[in-house]
Motif scaffolding. Structure first.
Motif, mmCIF file in Angstrom:
data_model
loop_
_atom_site.group_PDB
_atom_site.id
_atom_site.type_symbol
_atom_site.label_atom_id
_atom_site.label_comp_id
_atom_site.label_asym_id
_atom_site.label_seq_id
_atom_site.Cartn_x
_atom_site.Cartn_y
_atom_site.Cartn_z
ATOM 1 N N HIS A 151 0.898 -1.145 -0.015
ATOM 2 C CA HIS A 151 0.099 0.152 -0.112
ATOM 3 C C HIS A 151 0.778 1.167 0.087
ATOM 4 O O HIS A 151 0.361 2.284 0.210
ATOM 5 C CB HIS A 151 -0.870 -0.080 1.024
ATOM 6 C CG HIS A 151 -0.215 0.082 2.428
ATOM 7 N ND1 HIS A 151 0.484 -0.696 3.199
ATOM 8 C CD2 HIS A 151 -0.510 1.217 3.373
ATOM 9 C CE1 HIS A 151 0.939 -0.250 4.375
ATOM 10 N NE2 HIS A 151 0.272 0.876 4.660
ATOM 11 N N ALA A 188 3.549 4.027 -1.683
ATOM 12 C CA ALA A 188 3.751 4.869 -2.892
ATOM 13 C C ALA A 188 5.241 4.475 -3.451
ATOM 14 O O ALA A 188 6.143 4.467 -2.800
ATOM 15 C CB ALA A 188 3.485 6.411 -2.714
ATOM 16 N N GLU A 215 3.388 -1.622 -10.876
ATOM 17 C CA GLU A 215 2.053 -1.697 -11.053
ATOM 18 C C GLU A 215 1.399 -2.857 -10.586
ATOM 19 O O GLU A 215 0.344 -2.822 -9.826
ATOM 20 C CB GLU A 215 1.637 -1.090 -12.355
ATOM 21 C CG GLU A 215 2.022 0.133 -12.736
ATOM 22 C CD GLU A 215 1.726 0.746 -14.246
ATOM 23 O OE1 GLU A 215 1.465 -0.241 -15.127
ATOM 24 O OE2 GLU A 215 1.873 2.126 -14.498
ATOM 25 N N ALA A 250 1.663 -2.952 -6.614
ATOM 26 C CA ALA A 250 1.041 -2.032 -5.952
ATOM 27 C C ALA A 250 -0.537 -2.045 -5.815
ATOM 28 O O ALA A 250 -1.046 -2.842 -6.512
ATOM 29 C CB ALA A 250 1.348 -0.595 -6.669
ATOM 30 N N HIS A 259 -2.664 -0.111 -6.463
ATOM 31 C CA HIS A 259 -3.324 0.625 -7.838
ATOM 32 C C HIS A 259 -2.208 0.984 -8.562
ATOM 33 O O HIS A 259 -1.033 1.828 -8.137
ATOM 34 C CB HIS A 259 -4.273 1.694 -7.411
ATOM 35 C CG HIS A 259 -5.156 2.147 -8.239
ATOM 36 N ND1 HIS A 259 -4.812 3.067 -9.322
ATOM 37 C CD2 HIS A 259 -6.547 1.751 -8.669
ATOM 38 C CE1 HIS A 259 -5.849 3.510 -9.959
ATOM 39 N NE2 HIS A 259 -6.976 2.756 -9.761
ATOM 40 N N ASP A 272 -2.036 3.797 -9.759
ATOM 41 C CA ASP A 272 -1.696 5.307 -9.547
ATOM 42 C C ASP A 272 -0.801 5.455 -8.280
ATOM 43 O O ASP A 272 -0.220 6.637 -8.121
ATOM 44 C CB ASP A 272 -3.147 6.145 -8.954
ATOM 45 C CG ASP A 272 -4.106 6.180 -10.083
ATOM 46 O OD1 ASP A 272 -3.746 6.182 -11.349
ATOM 47 O OD2 ASP A 272 -5.104 6.575 -9.745
ATOM 48 N N ALA A 273 -0.533 4.403 -7.490
ATOM 49 C CA ALA A 273 0.666 4.553 -6.683
ATOM 50 C C ALA A 273 1.941 4.519 -7.001
ATOM 51 O O ALA A 273 2.809 4.767 -6.414
ATOM 52 C CB ALA A 273 0.539 3.327 -5.734
ATOM 53 N N HIS A 315 3.074 13.278 -4.759
ATOM 54 C CA HIS A 315 2.812 11.997 -5.164
ATOM 55 C C HIS A 315 2.612 11.183 -4.043
ATOM 56 O O HIS A 315 1.343 10.516 -3.956
ATOM 57 C CB HIS A 315 3.951 11.128 -5.839
ATOM 58 C CG HIS A 315 3.717 9.726 -6.114
ATOM 59 N ND1 HIS A 315 2.659 9.272 -6.869
ATOM 60 C CD2 HIS A 315 4.354 8.643 -5.762
ATOM 61 C CE1 HIS A 315 2.630 8.065 -6.984
ATOM 62 N NE2 HIS A 315 3.610 7.343 -6.358
ATOM 63 N N ASN A 364 -1.233 12.590 -2.676
ATOM 64 C CA ASN A 364 -2.113 12.298 -3.743
ATOM 65 C C ASN A 364 -2.366 10.884 -3.274
ATOM 66 O O ASN A 364 -3.652 10.394 -3.252
ATOM 67 C CB ASN A 364 -1.712 12.441 -5.076
ATOM 68 C CG ASN A 364 -1.762 13.998 -5.661
ATOM 69 O OD1 ASN A 364 -2.157 14.728 -4.719
ATOM 70 N ND2 ASN A 364 -0.956 14.080 -6.612
ATOM 71 N N TRP A 365 -1.520 9.912 -2.998
ATOM 72 C CA TRP A 365 -1.738 8.605 -3.095
ATOM 73 C C TRP A 365 -2.322 8.509 -1.558
ATOM 74 O O TRP A 365 -3.197 7.787 -1.447
ATOM 75 C CB TRP A 365 -0.396 7.747 -2.989
ATOM 76 C CG TRP A 365 -0.643 6.214 -2.607
ATOM 77 C CD1 TRP A 365 0.006 5.332 -1.814
ATOM 78 C CD2 TRP A 365 -1.512 5.307 -3.410
ATOM 79 N NE1 TRP A 365 -0.355 4.406 -1.585
ATOM 80 C CE2 TRP A 365 -1.506 4.218 -2.666
ATOM 81 C CE3 TRP A 365 -2.259 5.420 -4.392
ATOM 82 C CZ2 TRP A 365 -1.958 2.865 -3.111
ATOM 83 C CZ3 TRP A 365 -3.138 4.431 -4.851
ATOM 84 C CH2 TRP A 365 -2.830 3.270 -4.090
ATOM 85 N N HIS A 405 -5.893 8.513 -1.942
ATOM 86 C CA HIS A 405 -6.669 7.875 -2.821
ATOM 87 C C HIS A 405 -7.318 6.748 -2.221
ATOM 88 O O HIS A 405 -6.943 6.101 -1.162
ATOM 89 C CB HIS A 405 -5.533 7.063 -3.587
ATOM 90 C CG HIS A 405 -5.777 6.680 -5.014
ATOM 91 N ND1 HIS A 405 -6.674 5.624 -5.446
ATOM 92 C CD2 HIS A 405 -5.745 6.928 -6.148
ATOM 93 C CE1 HIS A 405 -7.065 5.188 -6.438
ATOM 94 N NE2 HIS A 405 -6.237 6.184 -7.077
ATOM 95 N N GLN A 442 -5.528 3.199 -1.603
ATOM 96 C CA GLN A 442 -4.617 3.260 -0.554
ATOM 97 C C GLN A 442 -5.281 3.000 0.848
ATOM 98 O O GLN A 442 -4.968 2.198 1.749
ATOM 99 C CB GLN A 442 -3.850 4.557 -0.226
ATOM 100 C CG GLN A 442 -2.737 4.756 0.764
ATOM 101 C CD GLN A 442 -2.950 4.955 2.079
ATOM 102 O OE1 GLN A 442 -2.217 4.399 3.017
ATOM 103 N NE2 GLN A 442 -4.063 5.484 2.603
#
Length: 492
Positions: free
Chosen positions: A26, A28, A114, A117, A119, A121-122, A148, A151-152, A155, A158
């Protein structure tokens, strides 16, 4: 009386696998490439000036006219205006450079991150203008990594993944850094202007980072006066002489042999071999500031078993590089033979960075691989995955052995001319599969004929049919695959 046909075994009881929770992180993730690992776009001409790997682009860049001039730092860039060139993305296709040889794309590494992670986006790939000072890119990385992470943390993925994590805590940053990217990452976490960034970082994994520099950088700067060399080498030298980053990659360890003495490079030495003494002085000031800080905990992955230059002499302005280094006692004194001569010791490396320079901390994890392929190496992928998942076994478990083979090939060849491909680490041709193929898939030789040429060395004569990029692949029965890229181009 009827006889039974025998006992009938009861059917196995139905078995249903329990619901399994996939292992994900979880945190980033930030991927920081090495030198030449980012595609660069010139905003003044609206054109890509680095990162398109096809024979036409390579020939134009390295062999014709002023193909590399857009990479030279302009007077405005030398005083801090970096608006002209913008990094767009990490390499999408293989590229080639003299001395540094082939650089594989980061597609496999990004895909792994990816999939590990919570997601996509992480995951944040961090392209940067690798010509510029490390400190400049470090400040930008610190800013973008902070955004970053924020933002994560906001999310929804997360929040959901945190509930599944074995450690109930907010997400932190994890950096996977190749080559010079490790220097940028360390500088971002210590000198990047965000005093909390290191505390918000769970870990850094470096792949072949030249923490103490590389003699290859001296060879690059010396190419204009160290001839005769192929045309691409001189073109790179002219561009590199303007680049702060190349001067920051010069060796800072005991490497310059002078009779019975060995010392570190000075600004005068750099000036003598074709570099910029002012840029080197600025590089030394930067490292003095970096070394004065406490670097974050990190896990170095180092390339091994590849022939690697580790020391040098300077003869009338010409660099003569050697594949051995000099060790010191715990008090810093040079180890010497009974005769008083400095003790020369080969430690190999990844073909560009020798092993000791890549080992800023211990333990290190050795992987038999060439420098430009470390971030795409199949043996490195599970190591990176374990690090992303925070498996303690990666750090606390036994290190991998050094068994493996190496490759030694020229970085630039002419189509139709025979050249030598050397496999090191074995003298058994039957135990090695070695082939070569065009990167675009248009031509291949699946198995090269290998001859014994000495202890632990095999050789094959190779000729390529046309200009372009070619990937050599060698695999032994007992070790991982080793790859290297060769550029074939006609001199003009």
């Amino acid at each position: 009386m009827k006889h039974s046909r025998g006992a009938v075994r009861p059917a196995s009881a139905p078995h249903t696998e329990p619901s399994l929770t996939p292992r994900i992180t979880h945190d980033a993730i930030v991927i920081v490439p090495g030198i030449m690992g980012s595609e660069l776009h010139d905003t003044s001409t609206d054109s890509v000036i680095w990162g398109i790997a096809n024979p036409r682009w390579l020939a134009r860049a390295w062999l014709h006219g002023k193909g590399l001039e857009p990479l030279h730092l302009t007077p405005d860039e030398r005083v801090g205006d970096y608006s002209r060139v913008q990094p767009r993305r990490l390499l999408q296709t293989p590229v080639w450079s003299p001395f540094l040889r082939g650089i594989e794309p980061y597609t496999r590494l990004i895909n792994l991150a990816e999939s590990t992670a919570a997601h996509p986006d992480a995951v944040m790939p961090f392209p940067y203008d690798w010509r510029l000072p490390v400190a400049v890119n470090a400040r930008r990385l610190a800013d973008e990594a902070r955004i970053h992470l924020q933002n994560w943390l906001a999310h929804p993925a997360q929040t959901a993944a945190r509930r599944q994590a074995y450690e109930d805590r907010p997400a932190r940053l994890v950096f996977i850094a190749h080559s010079m990217g490790g220097l940028v990452t360390n500088a971002a976490l210590t000198l990047g202007g965000d005093s909390d960034l290191a505390a918000d970082t769970r870990g850094i994994l470096t792949l072949g980072t030249p923490f103490q520099g590389s003699v290859v950088a001296a060879n690059i700067l010396n190419a204009l006066q160290g001839g005769p060399l192929p045309l691409p080498h001189g073109r790179l030298a002219a561009a590199a002489a303007t680049m702060p980053a190349v001067h920051e990659l010069l060796p800072r360890f005991l490497c310059l042999e002078d009779g019975l003495d060995v010392h570190r490079l000075t600004a005068s030495d750099v000036d003598a071999i074709g570099g910029d003494k002012d840029l080197f002085t600025q590089a030394l000031d930067f490292y003095a500031a970096l070394d004065a800080t406490s670097l974050p905990v990190q896990q170095p992955v180092v390339g091994v078993r590849q022939d690697t230059i580790q020391s040098m002499t300077i003869d009338q302005g010409i660099v003569r590089a050697s594949e051995y280094c000099f060790l010191t006692h715990t008090d810093g004194e040079l180890m010497r033979e009974p005769t008083g001569a400095p003790r020369r010791t080969p430690v190999w490396g990844d073909g560009t960075v020798h092993r000791l320079s890549a080992a800023v901390s211990t333990p290190t994890i050795p992987v038999p691989a060439q420098h430009g392929a470390l971030a795409a190496n199949k043996r490195a992928m599970p190591l990176i995955e374990d690090f992303l998942l925070d498996h303690d076994a990666l750090i606390r478990g036994p290190q991998q052995g050094d068994d493996g083979i190496g490759l030694r090939v020229p970085d630039f060849v002419t189509p139709g001319s025979a050249w030598e491909c050397v496999v090191t680490g074995t003298d058994d041709p039957s135990a090695v599969e070695c082939g070569i193929a065009a990167v675009d898939g248009s031509w291949s030789r699946r198995q090269l004929s290998l001859d014994v040429i000495g202890d632990d060395r095999l050789s094959s004569r190779v000729s390529l049919p046309a200009a372009g990029l070619y990937r050599i692949t060698a695999k032994a029965d007992y070790g991982p695959v080793v790859t290297q890229i060769v550029f074939a181009g006609a001199e003009v």
